[in-house]
Scaffold this active site. Structure first.
Site, mmCIF file in Angstrom:
data_model
loop_
_atom_site.group_PDB
_atom_site.id
_atom_site.type_symbol
_atom_site.label_atom_id
_atom_site.label_comp_id
_atom_site.label_asym_id
_atom_site.label_seq_id
_atom_site.Cartn_x
_atom_site.Cartn_y
_atom_site.Cartn_z
ATOM 1 N N LEU A 1 74.468 -7.998 59.241
ATOM 2 C CA LEU A 1 75.615 -8.459 58.728
ATOM 3 C C LEU A 1 76.869 -8.137 59.642
ATOM 4 O O LEU A 1 77.746 -8.987 59.532
ATOM 5 C CB LEU A 1 75.921 -7.256 57.633
ATOM 6 C CG LEU A 1 75.134 -7.193 56.427
ATOM 7 C CD1 LEU A 1 75.415 -5.800 55.858
ATOM 8 C CD2 LEU A 1 75.057 -8.311 55.629
ATOM 9 N N GLY A 2 76.699 -7.668 60.836
ATOM 10 C CA GLY A 2 77.842 -7.641 61.939
ATOM 11 C C GLY A 2 77.308 -6.775 62.953
ATOM 12 O O GLY A 2 76.289 -5.977 62.826
ATOM 13 N N GLY B 1 78.911 -4.330 66.203
ATOM 14 C CA GLY B 1 80.061 -3.680 66.762
ATOM 15 C C GLY B 1 79.580 -2.795 68.059
ATOM 16 O O GLY B 1 78.275 -2.739 68.504
ATOM 17 N N GLY B 2 80.453 -1.865 68.585
ATOM 18 C CA GLY B 2 80.368 -0.983 69.546
ATOM 19 C C GLY B 2 79.274 0.088 69.301
ATOM 20 O O GLY B 2 78.770 0.640 70.025
ATOM 21 N N PHE B 3 79.333 0.427 68.022
ATOM 22 C CA PHE B 3 78.294 1.252 67.592
ATOM 23 C C PHE B 3 76.897 0.688 67.513
ATOM 24 O O PHE B 3 75.884 1.487 68.030
ATOM 25 C CB PHE B 3 78.650 1.626 65.853
ATOM 26 C CG PHE B 3 77.825 2.713 65.352
ATOM 27 C CD1 PHE B 3 78.245 4.131 65.245
ATOM 28 C CD2 PHE B 3 76.456 2.531 64.799
ATOM 29 C CE1 PHE B 3 77.389 5.226 64.655
ATOM 30 C CE2 PHE B 3 75.649 3.650 64.518
ATOM 31 C CZ PHE B 3 76.309 4.931 64.533
ATOM 32 N N GLY B 4 76.767 -0.341 67.184
ATOM 33 C CA GLY B 4 75.405 -1.210 67.038
ATOM 34 C C GLY B 4 75.466 -2.090 65.991
ATOM 35 O O GLY B 4 76.613 -2.704 65.507
ATOM 36 N N VAL C 1 74.985 -3.747 62.178
ATOM 37 C CA VAL C 1 74.843 -3.275 60.801
ATOM 38 C C VAL C 1 73.860 -4.153 59.906
ATOM 39 O O VAL C 1 74.262 -5.363 60.030
ATOM 40 C CB VAL C 1 76.069 -3.247 60.078
ATOM 41 C CG1 VAL C 1 76.302 -2.867 58.622
ATOM 42 C CG2 VAL C 1 77.121 -2.464 60.883
ATOM 43 N N LYS D 1 73.762 1.047 59.120
ATOM 44 C CA LYS D 1 74.625 1.088 60.481
ATOM 45 C C LYS D 1 73.781 1.824 61.280
ATOM 46 O O LYS D 1 73.516 2.926 60.925
ATOM 47 C CB LYS D 1 75.861 1.809 60.288
ATOM 48 C CG LYS D 1 76.924 1.492 61.648
ATOM 49 C CD LYS D 1 78.398 1.987 61.378
ATOM 50 C CE LYS D 1 79.302 1.958 62.420
ATOM 51 N NZ LYS D 1 80.512 2.382 62.207
ATOM 52 N N ASP E 1 91.236 3.649 64.486
ATOM 53 C CA ASP E 1 90.993 2.019 64.873
ATOM 54 C C ASP E 1 90.736 1.388 63.672
ATOM 55 O O ASP E 1 89.779 0.845 63.460
ATOM 56 C CB ASP E 1 89.430 2.461 65.295
ATOM 57 C CG ASP E 1 88.758 1.281 66.218
ATOM 58 O OD1 ASP E 1 89.711 0.440 66.596
ATOM 59 O OD2 ASP E 1 87.728 1.152 66.152
#
Length: 834
Positions: free
Chosen positions: A519-520, A522-525, A527, A541, A640
């Site tokens: 789905l997306g 990001g910096g976390f990883g 999703v 996530k 954030d």
């Protein structure tokens, strides 16, 4: 005698008074006639002059020919402009030789030319028609064209459309030997750095040059539109721009429209098409030649391809590799790519074993060579027989396009554009297949072996610890009728009573974390979209091993979200901490994140955000933030807040997410300091980005930036106005401060005067939120009150300072482009505060 003298004196006075009255009446009539003549005629004849500030007007009252002064200068210029606005100039006569006062006069000289003279009777500008007869007139047409005609024959001797400045008008013909040229600056209409004209060495195409170097090109014309402009595939299917031929001279034209429109070569080198919106009395941008970096000529160098949707916009064509890997990694792609494997045709035979790779939906490269053909396979035959032929493409209206030297200025489109076939050595395909087998076979064997081992171990553990599992609360449900999900607890991470999913459950739900379910990022990883055994859809996530975040951020987000519940906060359903895996499971948001809906023009949801939805999203985010700051049992600072961290459910309700960087305040604490500044540049408040100080006013600042992005539809970190040299915040302030705040908004959303007033009010509130000093910003409670019209009178904001920041003050390691904004798409940026 005295009586006679007295009568004589009286008669003399009467005669003088009568003469004076007649002369005065004559002068009044003359002046009146002169003023009416200037306002009602469209023709300048011999003996008639236009003196500053007089003008003539076209027959349909659409255009005026008169004098104007650009902003921030006192110089005067003779120009043609739309009657609706003196600043809407379409042509300037004396652009290189301004008048310094208001003594300018336009007249027809004795040799039949139209001339502009100053107060010293010096010629400032002239039509310079060498064959002009003595008996001529100049007429301003309703197309905006000023024509000089021979009266007896009616022949046009000179016209301003053949000598354009920076504006292309409907009905104008742009030849190879005529070009548009940008202004030097907003206050100087002199010839600037950019020119635009037809380039027709092989295929006619429209090009823009910067100081003589290619800056943008349209791609070849198929007779109806330019195949390298993706918007034309949808906007001009039944007509629009045309390419014609006058005795071997190729020209570019556009038919006249029933509405007011113009195309401007602006100071940034972009051709911008405008449409007059009579409701708001302003020009609306309908198309721009340069909307992103990929539109700039040769951005990725030879044999490179540009795709604005990729994290790194430039990549090498298949079979090619960067010429200089160091420069490539640093974002310098100008040297492009080189071929990895030599073509077979060059070494062995004329035909060789080379293979053509299909690349769909591209902007074809420059320097195409024509070859007439009726079918696409003819192009392949011709190209394969010529060892120097590198690629080919086919268009039913153009025929074959062949490339023999290099492939430059290629852009990847989404769903539109021609197919291109590039020539590669057959070994490129063989090596690729061998590489796939080398990777796939061990992976399949390893996965199969690992699955068997896991199954055996699980059966053994289940049998041995069955009693313990039954005694524990090992089975949890999401709904009363849902399928049971096995849970376990990790003693290293204290998340109290939060359910934990097994790795297998989430892997099965996401089809083994398949890329199709992403789905997306990001910096976390990543999703992922997942479907549990009971059919319930969730968002998973997953912490990446390469992520800059770790257990601390994971634990922080899990703890924070588990302690808060609100309709405008994302709901956490559970998490997974098996082995080295760390995952969070959220409720599924069908409308994805706000940044996709706002900033991705190719996404289906992009055009669905009208003002009502946007305003509801703004108020929903405000309510969620108010809950975090004041109404929850914990006071939480998000730190954030940005569009990618706002998710939208099926009813477009916003839900704030990503609490990995959030901080919990205790007691009466209202601010804190940190040595590790985390967040995203462009959304961080000045005191936080520079000094590491944060409070609830830091979130208010981020909310203000977010409001401006929602109103404008433009991304703060990727926006910079080249004309004003301002960031998004600076443009908002400038337009609002000038009383033209509605011009800052996305022009597709304000459909009524009520909506326009609401939009301007939101801009006002946002500018209050992004003020430099925290004490000047309102609290979230006040902001929500303003949005709900509970607070009627709004204070005046101070000018934001975001555009004045020196990036060196913030220890960012993000690469930046020439216009100053970051091209890094990471959601978490680690900075060291001073």
């Amino acid at each position: 005698m005295y009586l006679t003298q007295s009568l004589s004196m009286i008669n003399t006075k009467n005669i003088i008074m009568k003469l004076f009255c007649k002369n005065a009446l004559f002068l009044i009539l003359c002046f009146s006639f002169h003023g009416c003549f200037c306002a009602e005629t469209d023709t300048i004849t011999p003996g008639f002059s236009i003196r500053d500030p007089d003008f003539v007007v076209s027959n349909g009252k659409l255009f005026k020919l008169g004098f104007f002064t650009p902003e921030n200068t006192t110089n005067r210029y003779l120009a043609i402009y739309y009657a609706i606005s003196e600043t809407s100039t379409i042509w300037v006569a004396n652009r290189e030789n301004p008048l310094t006062d208001t003594s300018g006069t336009l007249t027809i000289s004795d040799n039949g030319n139209l001339v502009l003279i100053n107060g010293r009777n010096e010629t400032i500008w002239s039509t310079n028609a060498t064959s002009a007869p003595a008996n001529t007139t100049a007429q301003l047409l309703d197309t905006g064209n000023l024509v000089l005609q021979d009266v007896p024959t009616g022949n046009v001797i000179w016209d301003c459309f053949s000598h354009p400045t920076n504006i292309f008008m409907p009905g104008m013909k742009l030849y190879e030997n005529t070009s548009l040229s940008s202004w030097k600056s907003p206050s100087d209409p002199g010839v600037g750095n950019f020119t635009s004209a037809i380039h027709a060495m092989t295929f006619p195409q429209l090009m823009t040059w910067k100081n003589g170097r290619p800056h943008w090109r349209s791609g070849p014309c198929n007779g109806t539109f330019y195949i390298g402009v993706k918007e034309m595939y949808l906007a001009y299917p039944d007509g629009g721009f045309r390419v014609g031929n006058d005795s071997g001279n190729v020209y570019f034209t556009s038919p006249a429209h029933r509405f007011l429109t113009k195309t401007d070569l602006n100071l940034s080198g972009s051709l911008v098409q405008y449409l007059w919106d009579d409701r708001y009395k302003s020009w609306e941008v309908t198309w721009a030649s340069i909307e992103n970096q990929c539109d700039i000529y040769g951005m990725c160098g030879p044999f490179g391809i540009c795709n604005v949707l990729n994290s790194s916009i430039c990549s090498c064509l298949r079979g090619f590799e960067p010429t200089d890997r160091g420069e490539w990694r640093n974002g310098n792609w100008t040297r492009g790519c080189t071929r990895r494997t030599q073509l077979q045709c060059d070494r062995e035979s004329r035909n060789g074993d080379d293979i053509f790779l299909r690349m769909p939906f591209v902007k074809v490269p420059d320097f195409a060579q024509p070859f007439p053909a009726r079918r696409e396979d003819e192009c392949k035959t011709v190209c394969s027989r010529n060892c120097s032929c590198l690629a080919y493409s086919y268009n039913v209206y153009i025929g074959c396009m062949l490339w023999n030297e290099m492939l430059i200025d290629i852009q990847q489109f989404n769903g539109v554009g021609p197919d291109m076939y590039i020539r590669l050595a057959s070994s490129e395909f063989d090596n690729n297949n061998d590489t796939r087998l080398v990777i796939i076979i061990p992976v399949v064997i390893g996965v199969a072996f690992l699955s068997i081992c896991i199954f055996i171990a699980w059966c053994w553990m289940a049998k041995k610890k069955g009693k313990r599992i039954k005694d524990q609360k090992a089975l949890e449900t999401l709904q009363s009728d849902s399928t049971a999900i096995v849970l376990k607890y990790d003693s290293e991470i204290n998340i109290e009573e939060l359910p934990l999913f097994t790795f297998k459950t989430l892997a099965d739900a996401t089809n083994q974390f398949h890329d199709d379910n992403i789905l997306g990022r990001g910096g976390f990883g990543n999703v992922y979209k997942g479907t549990l055994a009971n059919g319930k859809q969730v968002g998973v996530k997953r912490l990446s091993v390469n992520s800059g975040q770790g257990s601390e951020e994971f634990r922080n987000e899990a703890v924070v979200i588990s302690k808060v519940q609100h309709r405008n906060l994302v709901k956490l359903l559970g998490c997974c901490v098996e082995r080295d895996e760390k995952m969070l499971v959220f409720e599924y948001m069908p409308n994805k994140s706000l940044d996709i809906c706002l900033f991705d023009p190719t996404h289906p949801l992009h055009n669905t955000l009208d003002w009502m939805k946007r305003f509801c999203i703004i108020k929903g985010i405000g309510r969620g933030l108010l809950y975090l700051h004041m109404d929850s049992r914990l006071k939480i600072i998000h730190r954030d807040l940005k569009p990618s961290n706002v998710l939208l459910d099926g009813n477009w309700n916003p839900k704030i997410s990503d609490f990995g960087t959030a901080r919990i305040f205790s007691g009466n604490q209202d601010q804190a300091n940190t040595a590790k500044v985390v967040g995203t540049y462009g959304y961080m408040a000045p005191e936080y980005a520079i000094d590491g100080r944060f409070s609830e006013k830091s979130d208010v600042y981020s909310f203000g930036v977010l409001m401006l992005e929602i109103v404008s539809g433009k991304q703060n970190t990727h926006y910079y106005n080249q004309d004003w040299f301002l960031s998004l915040l600076g443009c908002a302030w400038k337009l609002w401060n000038e009383g033209n705040g509605i011009a800052f908004a996305d022009q597709t959303i304000a459909n009524t005067d009520i909506e326009a007033a609401e939009i301007v009010r939101c801009i006002h509130i946002a500018l209050l939120c992004v003020q430099e000093f925290p004490k000047d910003r309102p609290t979230v409670q006040t902001v929500v009150s303003m949005l709900n019209h509970e607070t009627v009178d709004l204070p005046l904001p101070e000018q934001p300072v975001a555009e004045k920041w020196d990036h060196s003050l913030v220890g960012s390691t993000q690469p930046t482009m020439k216009n100053g904004y970051s091209i890094n798409e990471l959601t978490i940026t680690a900075l060291d505060g001073r």
